[in-house]
Motif scaffolding. Sequence first.
Motif, PDB file in Angstrom:
ATOM      1  N   TRP A 138       0.972  -1.081   0.034  1.00  0.00           N
ATOM      2  CA  TRP A 138      -0.049  -0.155   0.032  1.00  0.00           C
ATOM      3  C   TRP A 138       0.965   1.328   0.098  1.00  0.00           C
ATOM      4  O   TRP A 138       0.720   2.356  -0.893  1.00  0.00           O
ATOM      5  CB  TRP A 138      -0.819   0.000   1.237  1.00  0.00           C
ATOM      6  CG  TRP A 138      -1.944   1.093   1.445  1.00  0.00           C
ATOM      7  CD1 TRP A 138      -2.186   1.854   0.187  1.00  0.00           C
ATOM      8  CD2 TRP A 138      -2.653   1.442   2.231  1.00  0.00           C
ATOM      9  NE1 TRP A 138      -3.394   2.634   0.725  1.00  0.00           N
ATOM     10  CE2 TRP A 138      -3.357   2.500   2.058  1.00  0.00           C
ATOM     11  CE3 TRP A 138      -2.954   0.883   3.638  1.00  0.00           C
ATOM     12  CZ2 TRP A 138      -4.354   3.028   3.203  1.00  0.00           C
ATOM     13  CZ3 TRP A 138      -3.630   1.211   4.683  1.00  0.00           C
ATOM     14  CH2 TRP A 138      -4.571   2.498   4.263  1.00  0.00           C
ATOM     15  N   MET A 139       1.810   1.477   0.992  1.00  0.00           N
ATOM     16  CA  MET A 139       2.815   2.448   0.997  1.00  0.00           C
ATOM     17  C   MET A 139       3.628   2.459  -0.389  1.00  0.00           C
ATOM     18  O   MET A 139       3.580   3.790  -0.863  1.00  0.00           O
ATOM     19  CB  MET A 139       3.721   2.214   2.199  1.00  0.00           C
ATOM     20  CG  MET A 139       2.922   2.254   3.385  1.00  0.00           C
ATOM     21  SD  MET A 139       4.006   1.786   4.937  1.00  0.00           S
ATOM     22  CE  MET A 139       3.123   1.689   6.320  1.00  0.00           C
ATOM     23  N   PHE A 140       4.120   1.535  -0.954  1.00  0.00           N
ATOM     24  CA  PHE A 140       4.840   1.638  -2.142  1.00  0.00           C
ATOM     25  C   PHE A 140       3.963   2.169  -3.419  1.00  0.00           C
ATOM     26  O   PHE A 140       4.302   2.908  -4.108  1.00  0.00           O
ATOM     27  CB  PHE A 140       5.394   0.357  -2.462  1.00  0.00           C
ATOM     28  CG  PHE A 140       6.665  -0.011  -1.855  1.00  0.00           C
ATOM     29  CD1 PHE A 140       7.693   0.693  -1.555  1.00  0.00           C
ATOM     30  CD2 PHE A 140       6.758  -1.387  -1.163  1.00  0.00           C
ATOM     31  CE1 PHE A 140       8.808   0.273  -0.614  1.00  0.00           C
ATOM     32  CE2 PHE A 140       7.770  -1.859  -0.495  1.00  0.00           C
ATOM     33  CZ  PHE A 140       8.875  -0.904  -0.415  1.00  0.00           C
ATOM     34  N   ALA A 141       2.813   1.746  -3.202  1.00  0.00           N
ATOM     35  CA  ALA A 141       1.740   2.154  -4.281  1.00  0.00           C
ATOM     36  C   ALA A 141       1.388   3.391  -4.270  1.00  0.00           C
ATOM     37  O   ALA A 141       1.209   4.172  -5.415  1.00  0.00           O
ATOM     38  CB  ALA A 141       0.652   1.047  -4.328  1.00  0.00           C
ATOM     39  N   ALA A 155       7.350   2.496   4.382  1.00  0.00           N
ATOM     40  CA  ALA A 155       7.603   0.899   4.117  1.00  0.00           C
ATOM     41  C   ALA A 155       8.885   0.537   4.609  1.00  0.00           C
ATOM     42  O   ALA A 155       8.840  -0.719   5.394  1.00  0.00           O
ATOM     43  CB  ALA A 155       7.264   0.343   2.585  1.00  0.00           C
ATOM     44  N   SER A 156       9.985   1.220   4.174  1.00  0.00           N
ATOM     45  CA  SER A 156      11.210   0.706   4.868  1.00  0.00           C
ATOM     46  C   SER A 156      11.354   0.835   6.451  1.00  0.00           C
ATOM     47  O   SER A 156      12.151   0.057   7.075  1.00  0.00           O
ATOM     48  CB  SER A 156      12.387   1.728   4.192  1.00  0.00           C
ATOM     49  OG  SER A 156      12.432   1.275   2.615  1.00  0.00           O
ATOM     50  N   GLY A 157      10.778   2.034   6.854  1.00  0.00           N
ATOM     51  CA  GLY A 157      10.700   2.013   8.349  1.00  0.00           C
ATOM     52  C   GLY A 157       9.923   1.111   9.144  1.00  0.00           C
ATOM     53  O   GLY A 157      10.322   0.678  10.051  1.00  0.00           O
ATOM     54  N   LEU A 158       8.693   0.630   8.395  1.00  0.00           N
ATOM     55  CA  LEU A 158       7.928  -0.434   8.878  1.00  0.00           C
ATOM     56  C   LEU A 158       8.844  -1.777   8.708  1.00  0.00           C
ATOM     57  O   LEU A 158       8.951  -2.643   9.841  1.00  0.00           O
ATOM     58  CB  LEU A 158       6.792  -0.582   8.305  1.00  0.00           C
ATOM     59  CG  LEU A 158       5.917  -1.762   8.697  1.00  0.00           C
ATOM     60  CD1 LEU A 158       5.222  -1.672  10.156  1.00  0.00           C
ATOM     61  CD2 LEU A 158       4.572  -1.834   7.942  1.00  0.00           C
ATOM     62  N   VAL A 160      12.049  -2.122   8.899  1.00  0.00           N
ATOM     63  CA  VAL A 160      13.195  -2.012   9.905  1.00  0.00           C
ATOM     64  C   VAL A 160      12.669  -2.385  11.598  1.00  0.00           C
ATOM     65  O   VAL A 160      13.306  -3.208  12.237  1.00  0.00           O
ATOM     66  CB  VAL A 160      13.856  -0.789  10.054  1.00  0.00           C
ATOM     67  CG1 VAL A 160      14.644  -0.562  11.355  1.00  0.00           C
ATOM     68  CG2 VAL A 160      14.530  -0.507   8.967  1.00  0.00           C
ATOM     69  N   VAL A 161      11.383  -1.751  11.757  1.00  0.00           N
ATOM     70  CA  VAL A 161      10.735  -1.943  13.101  1.00  0.00           C
ATOM     71  C   VAL A 161      10.428  -3.653  13.139  1.00  0.00           C
ATOM     72  O   VAL A 161      10.943  -4.407  14.202  1.00  0.00           O
ATOM     73  CB  VAL A 161       9.443  -1.408  13.191  1.00  0.00           C
ATOM     74  CG1 VAL A 161       8.745  -1.786  14.351  1.00  0.00           C
ATOM     75  CG2 VAL A 161       9.637  -0.072  13.499  1.00  0.00           C
ATOM     76  N   VAL A 162      10.011  -4.352  12.103  1.00  0.00           N
ATOM     77  CA  VAL A 162       9.282  -5.643  12.127  1.00  0.00           C
ATOM     78  C   VAL A 162      10.578  -6.539  12.292  1.00  0.00           C
ATOM     79  O   VAL A 162      10.580  -7.618  13.271  1.00  0.00           O
ATOM     80  CB  VAL A 162       8.593  -5.989  10.641  1.00  0.00           C
ATOM     81  CG1 VAL A 162       8.244  -7.512  10.937  1.00  0.00           C
ATOM     82  CG2 VAL A 162       7.410  -5.299  10.622  1.00  0.00           C
ATOM     83  N   VAL A 163      11.677  -6.076  11.388  1.00  0.00           N
ATOM     84  CA  VAL A 163      13.011  -7.229  11.573  1.00  0.00           C
ATOM     85  C   VAL A 163      13.392  -6.798  12.809  1.00  0.00           C
ATOM     86  O   VAL A 163      14.023  -7.892  13.241  1.00  0.00           O
ATOM     87  CB  VAL A 163      13.715  -6.907  10.118  1.00  0.00           C
ATOM     88  CG1 VAL A 163      15.009  -7.489  10.363  1.00  0.00           C
ATOM     89  CG2 VAL A 163      13.130  -7.358   8.968  1.00  0.00           C
ATOM     90  N   GLY A 164      13.574  -5.757  13.163  1.00  0.00           N
ATOM     91  CA  GLY A 164      14.278  -5.465  14.625  1.00  0.00           C
ATOM     92  C   GLY A 164      13.584  -6.375  15.856  1.00  0.00           C
ATOM     93  O   GLY A 164      14.221  -6.882  16.560  1.00  0.00           O
ATOM     94  N   TRP A 182       9.909  -7.396   1.388  1.00  0.00           N
ATOM     95  CA  TRP A 182       9.992  -5.955   1.100  1.00  0.00           C
ATOM     96  C   TRP A 182      10.968  -5.745   0.058  1.00  0.00           C
ATOM     97  O   TRP A 182      10.521  -5.029  -0.938  1.00  0.00           O
ATOM     98  CB  TRP A 182      10.754  -5.549   2.510  1.00  0.00           C
ATOM     99  CG  TRP A 182      11.431  -4.084   2.432  1.00  0.00           C
ATOM    100  CD1 TRP A 182      10.651  -3.007   2.587  1.00  0.00           C
ATOM    101  CD2 TRP A 182      12.688  -3.611   2.218  1.00  0.00           C
ATOM    102  NE1 TRP A 182      11.508  -2.035   2.531  1.00  0.00           N
ATOM    103  CE2 TRP A 182      12.728  -2.501   2.070  1.00  0.00           C
ATOM    104  CE3 TRP A 182      13.993  -4.431   1.949  1.00  0.00           C
ATOM    105  CZ2 TRP A 182      13.862  -1.824   1.885  1.00  0.00           C
ATOM    106  CZ3 TRP A 182      14.918  -3.824   1.709  1.00  0.00           C
ATOM    107  CH2 TRP A 182      14.937  -2.402   1.740  1.00  0.00           C
ATOM    108  N   ALA A 183      11.840  -6.499  -0.292  1.00  0.00           N
ATOM    109  CA  ALA A 183      12.767  -6.244  -1.370  1.00  0.00           C
ATOM    110  C   ALA A 183      12.165  -6.508  -2.899  1.00  0.00           C
ATOM    111  O   ALA A 183      12.066  -5.805  -3.596  1.00  0.00           O
ATOM    112  CB  ALA A 183      14.073  -7.352  -1.393  1.00  0.00           C
ATOM    113  N   VAL A 184      11.083  -7.804  -2.916  1.00  0.00           N
ATOM    114  CA  VAL A 184      10.405  -7.991  -4.058  1.00  0.00           C
ATOM    115  C   VAL A 184       9.464  -6.721  -4.285  1.00  0.00           C
ATOM    116  O   VAL A 184       9.327  -6.107  -5.496  1.00  0.00           O
ATOM    117  CB  VAL A 184       9.936  -9.263  -3.914  1.00  0.00           C
ATOM    118  CG1 VAL A 184       8.713  -9.400  -5.024  1.00  0.00           C
ATOM    119  CG2 VAL A 184      10.822 -10.402  -3.982  1.00  0.00           C
TER     120      VAL A 184
END
Length: 375
Positions: A138-141, A155-158, A160-164, A182-184
Amino acid sequence: MSTTFARTDTSLIGRWWWTVDRWTLAAVIVIAAIGAVLTMAASPSVAERIGYDAFHFVRRQFVFLPAGMVLMVAVSLLSPRGVRRLAVLMCAVSLILMIAVLLVGVQTKGAARWISIAGLSVQPSEFVKPAFAVLAAWMFAEQRVGNDLPGYALASGLFVVVVGLLLLQPDVGMSIVVGAVWAVEFFLAGLPLVLVGAIALMFLGGGVGAYFVFDHVRIRVDRFFDPALGGGYQVTKALDAFSNGGLFGRGPGEGRVKELLPDAHTDFILAVAGEEFGLLLCLLIVGLFAFIVLRGFSKVFKGNDLFSLLAVSGLLVQFGLQAIINIASTTNLMPPKGMTLPFVSYGGSSTIALALTMGMVLALTRESPGAGGPR
């Protein structure tokens, strides 16, 4: 069943029946049915070995699987906006529970990934995966279509939070899956090639870092490349099971690997399938997973909605990669990683979260009435 609803039926269920991807729905149901049979084959020995009655896991999985199928169909009725709203709710609740896991979670095998809620053991990270895939899409779009929203940064901030939070548990395997999603999605949203290379280097550096930071990762990798170090008991027994099963298997109930492996009903359930039902059933399972992923991509790429394309791609990458990791771990093609085989392995959180995942895929790949592509 297709004659039950006329094409002129304008009811909610009627419209759903003629627009949902019935082939994908059928493939998921077949995988779940195979999972039910394999749970009956694999889990009684495990249950008795740890002090439960023989059908402890069978009874529980026969609650999870039907509930998951009903939930999948219910989610597939949603509109794209409904899917986004569900993802927001799932993500918020999952992140709160993941924080709670770090404080009061149940530790198993050196990792805190579960929390007890009303007597049930819940793994919040299973639910954050599909929620993250949809929200990141949604954010990318939103940024890609020119809306005044820093979608790439959000999206990148989310991410980082999830992976952290995942690494704090720690759960490196789940972090890899979320990173791949995320990368795809970032790539499909129009990521410049320079950043593609930068992200590839970031993942390579993350893998090297995980090897040196997490002892369990280093031990598994070392044992994979040098079997002389010992260990790998479950993988060795799983390979023996495939060898013993041959093409057609030893027959239902005739397998022995389930009596030896502590994770025969979860991470290594494919070994039970190979020993008792043979290579043919294993190939059928692999084929069904491949069919679901490839058909999902073929349908969503026919549409013109960027959000649906990104979200479905992320959800399918998550679904397919989880299956690949489980199968590759069981067959010694990669260092072992505890990850369930979707809809086949025993597990309440995994089954319900995967049902939500595939429900979202079915919802976002439904065709517009009279059109040939997703809504």
